[in-house]
Design a protein around this motif. Structure first.
Motif, mmCIF file in Angstrom:
data_model
loop_
_atom_site.group_PDB
_atom_site.id
_atom_site.type_symbol
_atom_site.label_atom_id
_atom_site.label_comp_id
_atom_site.label_asym_id
_atom_site.label_seq_id
_atom_site.Cartn_x
_atom_site.Cartn_y
_atom_site.Cartn_z
ATOM 1 N N GLY A 346 55.061 25.974 54.882
ATOM 2 C CA GLY A 346 54.664 26.354 56.145
ATOM 3 C C GLY A 346 53.867 27.598 56.396
ATOM 4 O O GLY A 346 53.858 28.426 57.384
ATOM 5 N N SER A 347 53.158 27.927 55.141
ATOM 6 C CA SER A 347 52.259 29.338 55.366
ATOM 7 C C SER A 347 50.924 28.976 55.849
ATOM 8 O O SER A 347 50.255 29.964 56.234
ATOM 9 N N THR A 348 50.683 27.824 56.416
ATOM 10 C CA THR A 348 49.538 27.781 57.322
ATOM 11 C C THR A 348 50.038 27.662 58.767
ATOM 12 O O THR A 348 49.099 27.521 59.488
ATOM 13 N N SER A 349 51.263 27.712 58.998
ATOM 14 C CA SER A 349 51.697 27.589 60.352
ATOM 15 C C SER A 349 52.284 28.962 61.011
ATOM 16 O O SER A 349 53.278 29.505 60.447
ATOM 17 N N ILE A 350 51.594 29.537 62.045
ATOM 18 C CA ILE A 350 51.952 30.967 62.456
ATOM 19 C C ILE A 350 53.365 30.797 62.985
ATOM 20 O O ILE A 350 54.320 31.568 63.082
ATOM 21 N N GLN A 351 53.763 29.511 63.615
ATOM 22 C CA GLN A 351 54.882 29.287 64.189
ATOM 23 C C GLN A 351 55.984 29.386 63.197
ATOM 24 O O GLN A 351 57.291 30.037 63.439
ATOM 25 N N VAL A 352 55.954 28.858 62.097
ATOM 26 C CA VAL A 352 56.825 29.084 61.364
ATOM 27 C C VAL A 352 57.213 30.285 60.531
ATOM 28 O O VAL A 352 58.291 30.724 60.325
ATOM 29 N N MET A 353 56.015 31.068 60.265
ATOM 30 C CA MET A 353 56.181 32.380 59.733
ATOM 31 C C MET A 353 56.886 33.481 60.667
ATOM 32 O O MET A 353 57.518 34.125 60.358
ATOM 33 N N ARG A 354 56.679 33.212 62.119
ATOM 34 C CA ARG A 354 57.324 33.751 63.034
ATOM 35 C C ARG A 354 58.708 33.825 62.952
ATOM 36 O O ARG A 354 59.531 34.383 63.102
ATOM 37 N N ARG A 355 59.038 32.333 62.841
ATOM 38 C CA ARG A 355 60.567 31.951 62.841
ATOM 39 C C ARG A 355 61.081 32.486 61.611
ATOM 40 O O ARG A 355 62.310 33.149 61.887
ATOM 41 N N LEU A 356 60.537 32.186 60.315
ATOM 42 C CA LEU A 356 61.184 32.870 59.301
ATOM 43 C C LEU A 356 61.452 34.530 59.150
ATOM 44 O O LEU A 356 62.464 34.992 58.960
ATOM 45 N N ILE A 380 59.581 41.383 52.452
ATOM 46 C CA ILE A 380 58.394 41.928 51.909
ATOM 47 C C ILE A 380 57.507 41.060 51.477
ATOM 48 O O ILE A 380 56.081 40.898 51.466
ATOM 49 N N HIS A 381 58.040 39.928 50.569
ATOM 50 C CA HIS A 381 57.471 38.960 50.067
ATOM 51 C C HIS A 381 56.452 37.915 50.976
ATOM 52 O O HIS A 381 55.652 37.682 50.853
ATOM 53 N N LEU A 382 57.528 37.733 52.057
ATOM 54 C CA LEU A 382 56.932 36.961 52.996
ATOM 55 C C LEU A 382 55.579 37.506 53.643
ATOM 56 O O LEU A 382 54.765 36.976 54.042
ATOM 57 N N ASP A 383 55.727 39.027 53.872
ATOM 58 C CA ASP A 383 54.871 39.526 54.711
ATOM 59 C C ASP A 383 53.355 39.713 53.633
ATOM 60 O O ASP A 383 52.115 39.553 54.189
ATOM 61 N N SER A 384 53.568 39.869 52.303
ATOM 62 C CA SER A 384 52.704 39.671 51.386
ATOM 63 C C SER A 384 51.926 38.240 51.498
ATOM 64 O O SER A 384 50.616 38.185 51.233
ATOM 65 N N GLY A 385 52.678 37.312 51.574
ATOM 66 C CA GLY A 385 52.341 35.873 51.669
ATOM 67 C C GLY A 385 51.337 35.833 52.908
ATOM 68 O O GLY A 385 50.281 35.282 52.838
ATOM 69 N N ILE A 386 51.825 36.422 54.040
ATOM 70 C CA ILE A 386 50.970 36.444 55.247
ATOM 71 C C ILE A 386 49.629 37.108 55.002
ATOM 72 O O ILE A 386 48.463 36.704 55.471
ATOM 73 N N GLU A 387 49.656 38.021 54.319
ATOM 74 C CA GLU A 387 48.420 39.010 54.049
ATOM 75 C C GLU A 387 47.447 38.444 53.012
ATOM 76 O O GLU A 387 46.495 38.304 53.355
ATOM 77 N N ARG A 388 48.080 37.276 52.357
ATOM 78 C CA ARG A 388 47.174 36.593 51.210
ATOM 79 C C ARG A 388 46.729 35.358 52.084
ATOM 80 O O ARG A 388 45.670 34.669 51.282
ATOM 81 N N SER A 389 47.130 35.023 53.195
ATOM 82 C CA SER A 389 46.910 33.581 53.648
ATOM 83 C C SER A 389 45.543 33.598 54.208
ATOM 84 O O SER A 389 44.849 34.597 54.227
ATOM 85 N N GLY A 390 45.224 32.402 54.532
ATOM 86 C CA GLY A 390 43.826 32.059 55.262
ATOM 87 C C GLY A 390 43.626 32.586 56.620
ATOM 88 O O GLY A 390 42.518 32.345 57.206
ATOM 89 N N PHE A 391 44.527 33.181 57.322
ATOM 90 C CA PHE A 391 44.677 33.514 58.558
ATOM 91 C C PHE A 391 43.481 34.629 58.595
ATOM 92 O O PHE A 391 43.156 35.566 57.895
ATOM 93 N N ASP A 392 42.777 34.583 60.088
ATOM 94 C CA ASP A 392 42.088 35.992 60.168
ATOM 95 C C ASP A 392 42.881 36.974 60.705
ATOM 96 O O ASP A 392 44.228 36.884 60.684
ATOM 97 N N PRO A 393 42.461 38.163 60.758
ATOM 98 C CA PRO A 393 43.324 39.448 61.274
ATOM 99 C C PRO A 393 44.184 39.254 62.426
ATOM 100 O O PRO A 393 45.312 39.886 62.242
ATOM 101 N N GLN A 394 43.457 38.650 63.378
ATOM 102 C CA GLN A 394 44.490 38.610 64.675
ATOM 103 C C GLN A 394 45.580 37.321 64.435
ATOM 104 O O GLN A 394 46.764 37.804 64.940
ATOM 105 N N ASP A 395 45.508 36.478 63.629
ATOM 106 C CA ASP A 395 46.333 35.449 63.327
ATOM 107 C C ASP A 395 47.329 36.185 62.383
ATOM 108 O O ASP A 395 48.605 35.683 62.668
ATOM 109 N N ARG A 396 46.958 36.907 61.539
ATOM 110 C CA ARG A 396 48.019 37.450 60.604
ATOM 111 C C ARG A 396 48.877 38.562 61.384
ATOM 112 O O ARG A 396 50.002 38.705 60.947
ATOM 113 N N ALA A 397 48.312 39.141 62.264
ATOM 114 C CA ALA A 397 48.929 40.140 63.279
ATOM 115 C C ALA A 397 50.061 39.259 63.908
ATOM 116 O O ALA A 397 51.131 39.807 64.128
ATOM 117 N N ALA A 398 49.570 38.256 64.452
ATOM 118 C CA ALA A 398 50.515 37.275 65.312
ATOM 119 C C ALA A 398 51.782 36.709 64.404
ATOM 120 O O ALA A 398 52.791 36.594 65.094
#
Length: 431
Positions: A346-356, A380-398
């Motif tokens: 679910g690393s490419t889904s903002i919805q799943v990241m927010r719920r996790l 912290i591991h989850l947040d680091s994965g979000i930082e390394r993801s292909g999201f743009d800065p706005q999606d990473r913040a969301a």
């Protein structure tokens, strides 16, 4: 009892009743149904032929529907659905109605004697009504294959197993755990598995305690519930024994089957929930909302597990002596099972990241000590994965905003909370 025996017993009972009831009726009951012979034959023939047609249609649709939903959810759910006893009782009742109708039909106008067996015809009518009621129940049960009901059923089963596994355990009493150091060294007895690969479905700890007490030794389990045993896999080792117990008696305490079951295995219910979630996250299905709903059940199970003593893997006898050391999952094992695969797929889904993130933040508030530290590390591991993801800065913040609905109701204060660094956001949420 084997499930295939259920319709078999229905069929045997209907054949026996078909031979016995009409004979007893003709001998002791002189009542006859006020119905013409041709009408009775048409009625019984319609029931018999209709039941066979109904059986073929209903069960063809049922098995296709079960297979289709199991492929969509998880292949491991096929057996869970197909083992429903109502399915086999329905099949048995349909077959019994068909066979008893044929038996009654053979006694209508038997040897030229006018009359229709009253009791047998009434029994056919009663069996027909029972078949209709079972059909209604079967249709309702198939309706339970809806995704929300499947997830709820898996969650309910997991919660029941947690209670039975961690709370209803009479052998977990305090005792002399330090006595285990007296049994170091080469084991006097090693029990191994022989045969085809099989899964450990349950372990009779109380019975093992009794055997260990007879041997005046300590039994150390080398397998846990859910493990698959291969040829020569070590099941257990016995240390410090003075009287040996036959290996057959010891191995009989470990129950095996071709596949895992829910008994004594909270991991299996969680495993199926994770399977449903990652299947929903596959590119072929692309349904993150289902994954979010699965996380709801998983988080609830973790909250209940957080109240349990997961580290108590020691069994004592009545005298307080340590007799069995067995294997159970740790809090870290449950966290990895619950979230690792969902986080990866679910690393490419903002919805799943927010719920996790919402699940981890609220879970950290339910535990303390080492367990809380493990949850914070995972966050912290989850947040680091979000930082390394292909999201743009706005999606990473969301994606760093906690949201129990995934995308619905964010839990942050102020407009700047979403743009905080992951470590700062984690610290604010957990504190």
């Amino acid at each position: 009892m084997q499930l295939w025996l259920i319709p078999t017993l229905y069929a045997i009972a209907s054949v026996a009743a078909g031979f016995l009831v009409p004979r007893l009726e003709s001998t002791f009951l002189a009542a006859s149904l006020n119905l013409s012979t041709s009408s009775a034959q048409a009625y019984l023939s319609a029931v018999a032929s209709g039941m066979m047609a109904l059986t073929g249609i209903v069960f063809s649709i049922a098995f296709v529907l079960v297979q289709f939903n199991a492929v969509v959810y998880s292949p491991r759910l096929v057996v869970w659905f197909a083992r429903d006893r109502l399915l086999f009782h329905s099949l048995g009742m349909f077959v019994a109605t068909f066979m008893y109708s044929l038996s009654t039909l053979a006694w209508v106008d038997r040897q030229g004697a006018q009359g229709v067996p009253f009791l047998s015809a009434a029994i056919v009518a009663a069996m027909l009504v029972a078949s209709v009621l079972m059909l209604a129940q079967l249709v309702q049960r198939l309706n339970n294959l809806q995704i929300m009901r499947v997830l709820q059923a898996l969650g309910d089963t997991g919660r029941q197993v947690i209670v039975s596994t961690y709370q209803a355990v009479p052998w977990r009493t305090s005792g002399n755990a330090a006595r285990a150091q007296d049994f170091q060294g080469t084991p006097e007895l090693t029990v191994k598995h022989a045969g085809n690969p099989q899964s450990v479905t349950s372990i009779d700890i109380a019975r093992l305690v009794g055997h260990a007490r007879r041997m005046d030794g300590l039994i150390m389990m080398e397998c846990g519930v859910g493990d698959t045993l291969l040829e020569d896999s070590v099941i257990m080792r016995a240390h410090g024994t003075t009287t040996l117990v036959p290996e057959k008696e010891l191995s009989a305490c470990v129950h095996l089957d071709e596949q895992r079951t829910f008994e004594q295995d909270p991991k299996y219910a969680m495993r199926l929930l994770v399977d449903v979630a990652i299947k929903a996250l596959s590119p072929a299905i692309n349904d993150p909302t289902t994954a979010v709903q699965a996380i709801d059940q998983i988080e609830d199970m973790l909250r209940r597990l957080a109240k349990c003593d997961l580290e108590a893997c020691l069994a004592f006898d009545e005298a307080g002596d340590l007799r069995v050391i067995y294997r159970m999952p740790t809090w870290e094992d449950y966290l990895a099972l619950a979230f690792d695969e969902i986080r990866q797929f679910g690393s490419t889904s903002i919805q799943v990241m927010r719920r996790l993130r919402a699940a981890l933040v609220e879970l950290a508030a339910c535990v303390d000590g080492e367990r809380a530290r493990l949850v914070r590390d995972y966050l912290i591991h989850l947040d680091s994965g979000i930082e390394r993801s292909g999201f743009d800065p706005q999606d990473r913040a969301a994606a760093r905003i906690e949201d129990r609905q995934g995308l619905g109701l964010s839990h942050h204060q102020g407009g700047g909370a979403a743009s905080r660094a992951p470590s700062e956001e984690m610290g604010r949420a957990v504190s």
